[in-house]
Design a protein around this motif. Structure first.
Motif, short mmCIF file in Angstrom:
data_model
loop_
_atom_site.label_atom_id
_atom_site.label_comp_id
_atom_site.label_asym_id
_atom_site.label_seq_id
_atom_site.Cartn_x
_atom_site.Cartn_y
_atom_site.Cartn_z
N ILE A 26 27.18 25.09 -79.79
CA ILE A 26 26.67 24.73 -78.48
C ILE A 26 25.16 24.54 -78.56
O ILE A 26 24.46 25.45 -79.01
N LYS A 27 24.69 23.39 -78.12
CA LYS A 27 23.25 23.12 -78.10
C LYS A 27 22.71 23.50 -76.73
O LYS A 27 23.29 23.13 -75.71
N SER A 28 21.59 24.23 -76.73
CA SER A 28 20.96 24.62 -75.47
C SER A 28 19.47 24.81 -75.68
O SER A 28 18.98 24.81 -76.81
N ASN A 29 18.77 25.00 -74.58
CA ASN A 29 17.33 25.26 -74.64
C ASN A 29 17.00 26.75 -74.54
O ASN A 29 15.86 27.11 -74.28
N LEU A 30 18.01 27.61 -74.73
CA LEU A 30 17.73 29.05 -74.74
C LEU A 30 16.76 29.36 -75.87
O LEU A 30 16.87 28.80 -76.97
N LYS A 31 15.82 30.24 -75.60
CA LYS A 31 14.83 30.60 -76.61
C LYS A 31 15.38 31.75 -77.46
O LYS A 31 15.18 32.92 -77.15
N LEU A 32 16.09 31.39 -78.52
CA LEU A 32 16.70 32.36 -79.41
C LEU A 32 16.21 32.13 -80.84
O LEU A 32 15.85 31.01 -81.20
N THR A 33 16.22 33.20 -81.63
CA THR A 33 15.84 33.11 -83.03
C THR A 33 16.91 33.78 -83.87
O THR A 33 17.87 34.35 -83.34
N LYS A 34 16.73 33.75 -85.17
CA LYS A 34 17.67 34.41 -86.09
C LYS A 34 17.78 35.90 -85.78
O LYS A 34 18.81 36.52 -86.03
N LYS A 35 16.72 36.49 -85.21
CA LYS A 35 16.74 37.91 -84.86
C LYS A 35 17.77 38.20 -83.77
O LYS A 35 18.20 39.33 -83.60
N ASP A 36 18.17 37.18 -83.00
CA ASP A 36 19.11 37.36 -81.91
C ASP A 36 20.57 37.29 -82.36
O ASP A 36 21.47 37.52 -81.54
N ILE A 37 20.81 37.00 -83.62
CA ILE A 37 22.19 36.96 -84.10
C ILE A 37 22.85 38.31 -83.85
O ILE A 37 22.28 39.36 -84.12
N GLY A 38 24.03 38.27 -83.26
CA GLY A 38 24.77 39.49 -82.93
C GLY A 38 24.75 39.82 -81.45
O GLY A 38 25.54 40.65 -81.01
N ILE A 39 23.89 39.14 -80.66
CA ILE A 39 23.90 39.43 -79.22
C ILE A 39 25.09 38.74 -78.56
O ILE A 39 25.63 37.77 -79.08
N SER A 40 25.47 39.25 -77.42
CA SER A 40 26.54 38.64 -76.64
C SER A 40 25.92 37.67 -75.65
O SER A 40 24.91 37.99 -75.01
N ILE A 41 26.52 36.51 -75.53
CA ILE A 41 26.09 35.50 -74.57
C ILE A 41 27.32 35.12 -73.75
O ILE A 41 28.38 34.84 -74.30
N SER A 42 27.16 35.12 -72.44
CA SER A 42 28.26 34.72 -71.57
C SER A 42 28.33 33.20 -71.57
O SER A 42 27.38 32.52 -71.19
N CYS A 43 29.46 32.68 -72.00
CA CYS A 43 29.70 31.24 -72.06
C CYS A 43 30.85 30.94 -71.11
O CYS A 43 32.00 31.26 -71.41
#
Length: 93
Positions: A26-43
């Motif tokens: 999924i492409k988005s403009n959320l400001k995420l980095t590799k450090k955010d891998i593992g977080i839950s995102i509501s889709c």
């Protein structure tokens, strides 16, 4: 934990079918980095774990059970998805 207010959307770019589920990108403009891998995102209301991010394209794995019990059973490339990041400590609801 999520507050249910949608501020972001993404577009499904690719779907990889696997024997026991799918990977969606999924492409988005959320400001995420590799450090955010593992977080839950509501889709679209389904809590998915971020397994990779590259050039604003997020990758998630969905099991057969998740697919069966959600709208992702009919997902296809170019579909729009509502996205919500989890609340942060002391963030107002």
């Amino acid at each position: 934990m999520f507050n249910g207010i949608i501020f972001n959307q993404g577009i499904v770019r690719k779907i990889n079918r696997r024997k026991e589920g799918i990977n969606i990108f999924i492409k988005s403009n959320l400001k995420l980095t590799k450090k955010d891998i593992g977080i839950s995102i509501s889709c679209d209301g389904v809590c998915l774990t971020l397994i990779n991010i590259n050039n604003k394209i997020m990758e998630f794995y969905l099991s057969k059970e998740t697919i069966r019990r959600s709208k992702f059973n009919n997902i296809k490339p170019k579909d729009h998805v509502n996205l919500e990041l989890p609340l942060k400590f002391s963030q107002k609801i």
